[in-house]
Structure formats: C-alpha cells, structure tokens
Design a protein around this motif. Structure first.
Motif, PDB file in Angstrom:
ATOM      1  N   ALA A  17      -2.670   9.711   2.096  1.00 23.10           N
ATOM      2  CA  ALA A  17      -3.346   9.720   3.395  1.00 23.10           C
ATOM      3  C   ALA A  17      -3.096  11.024   4.131  1.00 23.10           C
ATOM      4  CB  ALA A  17      -2.867   8.559   4.252  1.00 23.10           C
ATOM      5  N   VAL A  18      -4.123  11.478   4.822  1.00 22.31           N
ATOM      6  CA  VAL A  18      -4.041  12.644   5.695  1.00 22.31           C
ATOM      7  C   VAL A  18      -4.609  12.221   7.045  1.00 22.31           C
ATOM      8  CG1 VAL A  18      -4.891  14.982   6.106  1.00 22.31           C
ATOM      9  CG2 VAL A  18      -4.282  14.269   3.790  1.00 22.31           C
ATOM     10  N   PHE A  19      -3.844  12.482   8.107  1.00 21.37           N
ATOM     11  CA  PHE A  19      -4.312  12.117   9.443  1.00 21.37           C
ATOM     12  C   PHE A  19      -5.191  13.216  10.016  1.00 21.37           C
ATOM     13  CE2 PHE A  19      -0.714   9.359   8.858  1.00 21.37           C
ATOM     14  CZ  PHE A  19      -1.185   8.173   9.386  1.00 21.37           C
ATOM     15  N   ARG A  20      -6.221  12.788  10.721  1.00 19.92           N
ATOM     16  CA  ARG A  20      -7.145  13.692  11.379  1.00 19.92           C
ATOM     17  C   ARG A  20      -7.177  13.335  12.854  1.00 19.92           C
ATOM     18  NH1 ARG A  20     -12.607  13.253   9.332  1.00 19.92           N
ATOM     19  NH2 ARG A  20     -12.235  11.039   9.288  1.00 19.92           N
ATOM     20  N   SER A  21      -8.157  13.824  13.561  1.00 16.62           N
ATOM     21  CA  SER A  21      -8.321  13.524  14.974  1.00 16.62           C
ATOM     22  C   SER A  21      -8.591  12.023  15.142  1.00 16.62           C
ATOM     23  CB  SER A  21      -9.490  14.335  15.521  1.00 16.62           C
ATOM     24  OG  SER A  21      -9.723  14.000  16.860  1.00 16.62           O
ATOM     25  N   PRO A  22      -7.953  11.360  16.113  1.00 15.18           N
ATOM     26  CA  PRO A  22      -8.106   9.906  16.282  1.00 15.18           C
ATOM     27  C   PRO A  22      -9.547   9.426  16.504  1.00 15.18           C
ATOM     28  CG  PRO A  22      -6.284  10.699  17.599  1.00 15.18           C
ATOM     29  CD  PRO A  22      -6.975  11.913  17.049  1.00 15.18           C
ATOM     30  N   GLU A  23     -10.417  10.279  17.010  1.00 11.69           N
ATOM     31  CA  GLU A  23     -11.793   9.830  17.238  1.00 11.69           C
ATOM     32  C   GLU A  23     -12.674   9.969  15.993  1.00 11.69           C
ATOM     33  OE1 GLU A  23     -11.319  14.050  18.550  1.00 11.69           O
ATOM     34  OE2 GLU A  23     -10.397  12.238  19.289  1.00 11.69           O
ATOM     35  N   ASP A  24     -12.177  10.633  14.954  1.00  9.79           N
ATOM     36  CA  ASP A  24     -12.930  10.748  13.707  1.00  9.79           C
ATOM     37  C   ASP A  24     -12.928   9.416  12.962  1.00  9.79           C
ATOM     38  OD1 ASP A  24     -13.443  13.421  14.141  1.00  9.79           O
ATOM     39  OD2 ASP A  24     -11.765  14.114  12.921  1.00  9.79           O
ATOM     40  N   PRO A  25     -14.020   9.078  12.317  1.00 10.21           N
ATOM     41  CA  PRO A  25     -14.039   7.820  11.550  1.00 10.21           C
ATOM     42  C   PRO A  25     -13.137   7.926  10.319  1.00 10.21           C
ATOM     43  CG  PRO A  25     -16.055   9.050  11.186  1.00 10.21           C
ATOM     44  CD  PRO A  25     -15.302   9.784  12.252  1.00 10.21           C
ATOM     45  N   ALA A  26     -12.638   6.801   9.876  1.00  9.54           N
ATOM     46  CA  ALA A  26     -11.815   6.759   8.667  1.00  9.54           C
ATOM     47  C   ALA A  26     -12.690   7.009   7.446  1.00  9.54           C
ATOM     48  CB  ALA A  26     -11.119   5.412   8.550  1.00  9.54           C
ATOM     49  N   ARG A  27     -12.113   7.683   6.449  1.00 13.26           N
ATOM     50  CA  ARG A  27     -12.820   7.907   5.191  1.00 13.26           C
ATOM     51  C   ARG A  27     -11.920   7.447   4.057  1.00 13.26           C
ATOM     52  NH1 ARG A  27     -14.729  14.111   5.581  1.00 13.26           N
ATOM     53  NH2 ARG A  27     -12.483  14.335   5.738  1.00 13.26           N
ATOM     54  N   PHE A  28     -12.511   6.779   3.081  1.00 17.83           N
ATOM     55  CA  PHE A  28     -11.757   6.239   1.955  1.00 17.83           C
ATOM     56  C   PHE A  28     -12.323   6.777   0.649  1.00 17.83           C
ATOM     57  CE2 PHE A  28     -10.897   3.286   5.318  1.00 17.83           C
ATOM     58  CZ  PHE A  28      -9.592   2.876   5.105  1.00 17.83           C
ATOM     59  N   GLY A  29     -11.427   7.054  -0.296  1.00 19.46           N
ATOM     60  CA  GLY A  29     -11.822   7.470  -1.634  1.00 19.46           C
ATOM     61  C   GLY A  29     -11.047   6.661  -2.658  1.00 19.46           C
ATOM     62  N   LEU A  49     -11.856  -2.559  -3.834  1.00 14.48           N
ATOM     63  CA  LEU A  49     -11.272  -1.593  -2.913  1.00 14.48           C
ATOM     64  C   LEU A  49     -12.259  -1.182  -1.825  1.00 14.48           C
ATOM     65  CD1 LEU A  49      -9.321   0.642  -5.431  1.00 14.48           C
ATOM     66  CD2 LEU A  49      -8.345  -0.887  -3.713  1.00 14.48           C
ATOM     67  N   LYS A  50     -13.522  -1.046  -2.181  1.00 17.91           N
ATOM     68  CA  LYS A  50     -14.536  -0.719  -1.176  1.00 17.91           C
ATOM     69  C   LYS A  50     -14.629  -1.809  -0.121  1.00 17.91           C
ATOM     70  CE  LYS A  50     -18.484   1.118  -2.183  1.00 17.91           C
ATOM     71  NZ  LYS A  50     -19.792   1.427  -2.797  1.00 17.91           N
ATOM     72  N   SER A  51     -14.539  -3.049  -0.533  1.00 22.46           N
ATOM     73  CA  SER A  51     -14.577  -4.168   0.409  1.00 22.46           C
ATOM     74  C   SER A  51     -13.352  -4.146   1.322  1.00 22.46           C
ATOM     75  CB  SER A  51     -14.644  -5.483  -0.365  1.00 22.46           C
ATOM     76  OG  SER A  51     -14.570  -6.572   0.503  1.00 22.46           O
ATOM     77  N   ILE A  52     -12.193  -3.869   0.743  1.00 24.85           N
ATOM     78  CA  ILE A  52     -10.958  -3.782   1.537  1.00 24.85           C
ATOM     79  C   ILE A  52     -11.067  -2.641   2.538  1.00 24.85           C
ATOM     80  CG2 ILE A  52      -8.497  -3.248   1.381  1.00 24.85           C
ATOM     81  CD1 ILE A  52      -8.606  -4.746  -1.397  1.00 24.85           C
ATOM     82  N   ALA A  53     -11.580  -1.492   2.112  1.00 31.36           N
ATOM     83  CA  ALA A  53     -11.737  -0.340   2.997  1.00 31.36           C
ATOM     84  C   ALA A  53     -12.717  -0.657   4.121  1.00 31.36           C
ATOM     85  CB  ALA A  53     -12.209   0.871   2.201  1.00 31.36           C
ATOM     86  N   GLN A  54     -13.795  -1.340   3.800  1.00 27.95           N
ATOM     87  CA  GLN A  54     -14.771  -1.720   4.825  1.00 27.95           C
ATOM     88  C   GLN A  54     -14.136  -2.611   5.881  1.00 27.95           C
ATOM     89  OE1 GLN A  54     -17.789  -0.450   5.186  1.00 27.95           O
ATOM     90  NE2 GLN A  54     -18.018  -1.614   7.067  1.00 27.95           N
ATOM     91  N   ARG A  55     -13.301  -3.534   5.451  1.00 28.39           N
ATOM     92  CA  ARG A  55     -12.588  -4.395   6.413  1.00 28.39           C
ATOM     93  C   ARG A  55     -11.681  -3.568   7.317  1.00 28.39           C
ATOM     94  NH1 ARG A  55     -10.319  -9.932   3.715  1.00 28.39           N
ATOM     95  NH2 ARG A  55     -12.293 -11.047   3.718  1.00 28.39           N
ATOM     96  N   VAL A  58     -13.822  -1.929   9.954  1.00 35.37           N
ATOM     97  CA  VAL A  58     -14.254  -2.917  10.949  1.00 35.37           C
ATOM     98  C   VAL A  58     -13.111  -3.275  11.897  1.00 35.37           C
ATOM     99  CG1 VAL A  58     -15.009  -5.316  11.223  1.00 35.37           C
ATOM    100  CG2 VAL A  58     -16.115  -3.857   9.541  1.00 35.37           C
ATOM    101  N   GLU A  59     -11.887  -3.310  11.375  1.00 38.36           N
ATOM    102  CA  GLU A  59     -10.717  -3.638  12.196  1.00 38.36           C
ATOM    103  C   GLU A  59     -10.279  -2.475  13.082  1.00 38.36           C
ATOM    104  OE1 GLU A  59      -7.725  -5.021   9.498  1.00 38.36           O
ATOM    105  OE2 GLU A  59      -8.869  -6.816   8.966  1.00 38.36           O
ATOM    106  N   GLY A  60     -10.956  -1.329  12.982  1.00 39.59           N
ATOM    107  CA  GLY A  60     -10.670  -0.226  13.889  1.00 39.59           C
ATOM    108  C   GLY A  60      -9.894   0.927  13.297  1.00 39.59           C
ATOM    109  N   CYS A  61      -9.748   0.980  12.015  1.00 37.64           N
ATOM    110  CA  CYS A  61      -9.056   2.085  11.364  1.00 37.64           C
ATOM    111  C   CYS A  61      -9.866   3.361  11.586  1.00 37.64           C
ATOM    112  CB  CYS A  61      -8.896   1.797   9.873  1.00 37.64           C
ATOM    113  SG  CYS A  61      -7.957   3.053   8.995  1.00 37.64           S
ATOM    114  N   GLU A  81      -4.229  -9.691  -4.123  1.00 34.93           N
ATOM    115  CA  GLU A  81      -3.117  -8.794  -4.451  1.00 34.93           C
ATOM    116  C   GLU A  81      -3.451  -7.349  -4.085  1.00 34.93           C
ATOM    117  OE1 GLU A  81      -1.114 -11.099  -8.253  1.00 34.93           O
ATOM    118  OE2 GLU A  81      -2.933  -9.887  -8.567  1.00 34.93           O
ATOM    119  N   LEU A  82      -4.674  -6.927  -4.377  1.00 31.02           N
ATOM    120  CA  LEU A  82      -5.094  -5.579  -3.999  1.00 31.02           C
ATOM    121  C   LEU A  82      -5.088  -5.401  -2.483  1.00 31.02           C
ATOM    122  CD1 LEU A  82      -8.069  -4.951  -6.452  1.00 31.02           C
ATOM    123  CD2 LEU A  82      -5.882  -3.758  -6.445  1.00 31.02           C
ATOM    124  N   GLU A  83      -5.577  -6.413  -1.787  1.00 32.11           N
ATOM    125  CA  GLU A  83      -5.636  -6.339  -0.331  1.00 32.11           C
ATOM    126  C   GLU A  83      -4.241  -6.270   0.286  1.00 32.11           C
ATOM    127  OE1 GLU A  83      -8.424  -8.264   3.052  1.00 32.11           O
ATOM    128  OE2 GLU A  83      -7.515  -9.684   1.653  1.00 32.11           O
TER     129      GLU A  83
END
Length: 100
Positions: A17-29, A49-55, A58-61, A81-83
């Motif tokens: 993980a790399v932190f960016r500006s708090p107002e930037d949206p989260a990005r997952f790879g 994993l895509k479903s977990i990232a989407q959640r 939605v939760e505000g990440c 287990e993945l979640e």
C-alpha cells in the motif's frame, strides 16, 4: 508501487500500500500469478478480490493505492477467508500509518 510503501504479509497473499491525498479515491490492483493455479482458478481469486475491493470503496476507503499479490494458498481459500485476510492487512497498514 510494489517496491515502495507499506507491506503486510499473510498466509494467502502479500498486501502492498502507498498512501496518497485523503480526497483521492482508493485504487486496487491484483497480482495473481500462474503459481496460484490454472486460468479458471486465477480468475476466481481475482473476481473475489475485486468484490472485496469494491466493498472497501463503498465503506469509504480513500487516499490509498493497494496491490494484493496472491500466494498459491489463495487458490483453495474461500471468499470469507480472502475477505478476512484483506481486512486484516488493510487495518494493519492503517494502524502503522497512524503510528508514524
């Protein structure tokens, strides 16, 4: 990205993980190599994993770039287990960021 930032290991994968500006949206790879299994298995892990990232989104990440690098053990892991592992890794990364 994988060479910088924070890293948390687990039984099913390694989270970078790399932190960016708090107002930037989260990005997952997602990195799911051939060591995980055949194409059907790799795509199943990636879709979960895509479903977990989407959640998470939605939760505000927000304000973070995350890469999940999956290990061969992830092929036999259930969605739950993945979640659990993803939540644990992201929580640990956030705690370490707040502490520093």
């Amino acid at each position: 990205m994988v060479r910088s930032g924070r890293r948390v290991g687990g039984a099913l994968g390694i989270t970078h993980a790399v932190f960016r500006s708090p107002e930037d949206p989260a990005r997952f790879g997602f990195i799911v190599s051939k060591a995980v299994g055949n194409a059907v298995t790799r795509n199943l892990v990636r879709r979960r994993l895509k479903s977990i990232a989407q959640r998470q989104i939605v939760e505000g990440c927000a304000g973070i770039d995350v890469v999940f690098r999956m290990l061969p053990a992830s092929a036999s892991a259930s969605y739950t287990e993945l979640e659990v592992e993803a939540h644990r890794a992201l929580s640990k990364i956030r705690r370490e960021a707040e502490a520093s």
